[in-house]
Design an enzyme around this catalytic site. Structure first.
Site: not given
Ligand code: F6P
Length: 548
Positions: A209, A215, A269-270, A355, A386, A514
């Site tokens: 987003k 990452e 995002g979620r 979150e 189990h 972060k």
């Molecule tokens: O973990 C924090 C967060 O901002 C989430 O809310 C989001 O889904 C994720 O990082 C990834 O963010 P982006 O889509 O901006 O890479």
């Protein structure tokens, strides 16, 4: 208009619930069934292909009435109108919360700053549809004119968990494209994925987003470098597409604007798998199935919006959760899907639930003096039986659980299905009924066990029971029913956040770690950079550097 800021503990309903709790705390659910022969029917909601039975809970009609009173007293209806109406209910980030618009009808009117967003939503949907069919049919080809065989989704959090969970859950509906998900910045993750890829026939979907996430950008760069070892520079535009709100950053990465699938700030995002973030879903199962997923979610939106609270699945499930979290002090909830397809469902829900509602400051900006977000966990049955069921049955902790099952199997193996479902029904019965001392003794006697041994063993073999569960029985796992189920949890999260008087749609809690990681990264890259840390962290960094 802003959300109201009502402290739930100051409501009359809360006070009444507290008093009522003391009268019901030790009641056994079994006795509640004896008192009311209609209990199972009274406490079941049948809606479309969903059968939701919440009778195996530690509550009476009076409890329910008080919980519903609480929902009215915090003015849930007003909050719902603001949620669906596009008010800025994510106040701390100054944003609307409109993932529901992504699955709304074309002719609906959903206003953001006076503009109807449905036109944009449908423009992006048709772009997804067009792209999906061209990739699946092989009309869109690789740089060297072959059909694509593999799709790699590069994202993390909401840009990974939702699509990954849905693709896995709908594996039965998948086409020939092989899908892969890279999320962790751990280089071993991306390298393991690379092992299975042919660069010549792989499509990379970068989902972020913000397009600033460490990452995702690290993995995207690594994959692009690897790709360019096998393909010419101008092949990138054919093999890399992006989903983002940050078009400038995407272009800077080297992706053509035509290959960008936009999303909007009013989608968290979620909660974004319904947007272009779901592109990999569409590629994996086809646009029609993706659309059915959206249709299912829309049906649940309508149910939530229009159904009276006492027959409203997200409202009731949220109230049950508040009941255990705030009155019984239960800390966690388990979600147990009796479907291997839903293997990643609890992991997905962890982000959505924790979150969103893992907050300790209320909507007035004050520290709360009551519990908020529940810890969520789970694994599919029967595997989990189990693994951790021992603790739920006989441990010291109260763990309300949601059991999700599908009446019809997809592959039609009835013998397996009957075995699976017999476990599904048996577990909730066992958790509720338990096994009394008398039954244990009778059973041991029947097995010919000596009196002395019976005396020794009995305490260990008794099950107290009285463990609360909700059963969500769905006819069949389809894109539509999955859409309904996910949307049910989204609205459950919303209702809980409203009751707890917190802001569910920001996530400032993920930022500090972060920030510090960025500081430490500079030190790891350059031994001359030295920052101040506590002794423990300092020693760990030094030790790591020595091993290098
Ligand atoms: O973990 C924090 C967060 O901002 C989430 O809310 C989001 O889904 C994720 O990082 C990834 O963010 P982006 O889509 O901006 O890479």
């Amino acid at each position: 208009m802003a959300l109201k800021t009502i402290n739930p503990t100051k409501t009359n309903a809360w006070k009444k619930l507290q008093a009522h709790f003391e009268t019901i705390e030790d009641t056994h659910i079994k006795n509640l069934f004896e008192e009311n022969p209609n209990r199972a029917n009274d406490m079941t909601i049948k809606w479309e292909d969903f059968y939701v039975d919440y009778s195996k809970h530690r509550l009476t009609q009076e409890t329910l009435d008080l919980l519903l009173e609480l929902a009215h007293e915090v003015d849930l209806k007003d909050a719902m109108n603001k949620y669906f109406g596009g008010d800025v209910i994510n106040k701390t980030e100054g944003r609307e919360v409109l993932h529901t618009a992504l699955r709304n009808n074309k002719d609906a009117e959903v206003l953001v700053e006076g503009e109807n967003v449905m036109k944009d939503v449908f423009e992006v949907k048709s772009k997804i549809e067009d792209f999906t069919s061209k990739i699946i049919n092989g009309d869109l080809k690789t740089y060297n004119n072959q059909p694509f065989t593999d799709v790699v989704n590069i994202g993390i959090g909401g840009s990974d968990l939702g699509p990954a969970m849905v693709v896995d859950s709908l594996a039965y509906y998948k086409n020939h494209l092989k899908t892969h998900f890279v999320s962790n910045v751990d280089g071993d993750h991306v390298n393991e994925i690379i092992k299975n890829l042919n660069p010549e026939t792989t499509l990379f979907v970068i989902v972020s987003k913000t397009f600033t996430t460490q990452e995702t950008l690290s993995n995207a760069n690594t994959l692009r470098e690897w790709f360019l070892k096998h393909a010419p520079q101008d092949a990138v535009s054919k093999h890399f597409v992006a989903v983002s709100t940050n078009i400038e950053k995407v272009k800077a990465f080297g992706i053509d604007e035509a290959n960008v699938f936009p999303m909007w700030n009013w989608v968290g995002g979620r909660f974004s798998l319904w947007s272009a973030v779901g592109l990999t879903i569409s590629l994996a199962v086809g646009f029609d199935n993706f659309n059915k997923l959206l249709l299912g979610a829309h049906k649940m939106d309508e149910h939530f919006k229009t159904q009276d609270f006492d027959k409203n699945i997200p409202v009731i499930t949220a109230l049950l959760s508040v009941w255990y979290n705030n009155f019984f002090n239960a800390e966690s909830e388990a979600v147990i899907p009796y479907s291997q397809y839903l293997n990643q469902f609890a992991t997905y829900l962890q982000q959505g639930i924790m979150e969103s509602n893992g907050k300790s400051i209320d909507r007035n900006g004050d520290k709360v003096n009551y519990q908020t977000g529940t810890i969520i966990w789970g694994e599919p049955g029967t595997n989990s039986q189990h693994a951790f069921f021992q603790l739920i049955h006989q441990g010291t902790k109260l763990i309300p659980a949601e059991f999700i099952g599908f009446a019809k199997s997809l592959h039609g193996n009835q013998d397996h299905q009957d075995k699976l479902m017999s476990n599904f029904f048996a577990q909730t019965e066992a958790l509720m009924s338990g096994k009394s001392q008398k039954v244990v003794i009778d059973e041991l006697k029947e097995q010919g066990v000596s009196e002395e041994k019976i005396k020794d063993l009995t305490p260990f073999k008794v099950f107290e029971g009285n463990k609360p569960t909700t059963t969500i029985l769905i006819e069949k796992l389809t894109p539509e029913s999955l859409g309904k189920l996910i949307a049910m949890y989204e609205h459950k999260i919303f209702v809980q956040g409203i009751i707890w008087n917190i802001f569910s749609y920001d996530q400032f809690g993920v930022e500090l770690g972060k920030q510090l990681a960025n500081t430490i990264l500079k030190e790891l890259k350059d031994v001359n950079v030295i920052n101040n840390h506590d002794n423990s962290t300092q020693n760990l960094i030094k030790y790591y550097q020595q091993l290098d």
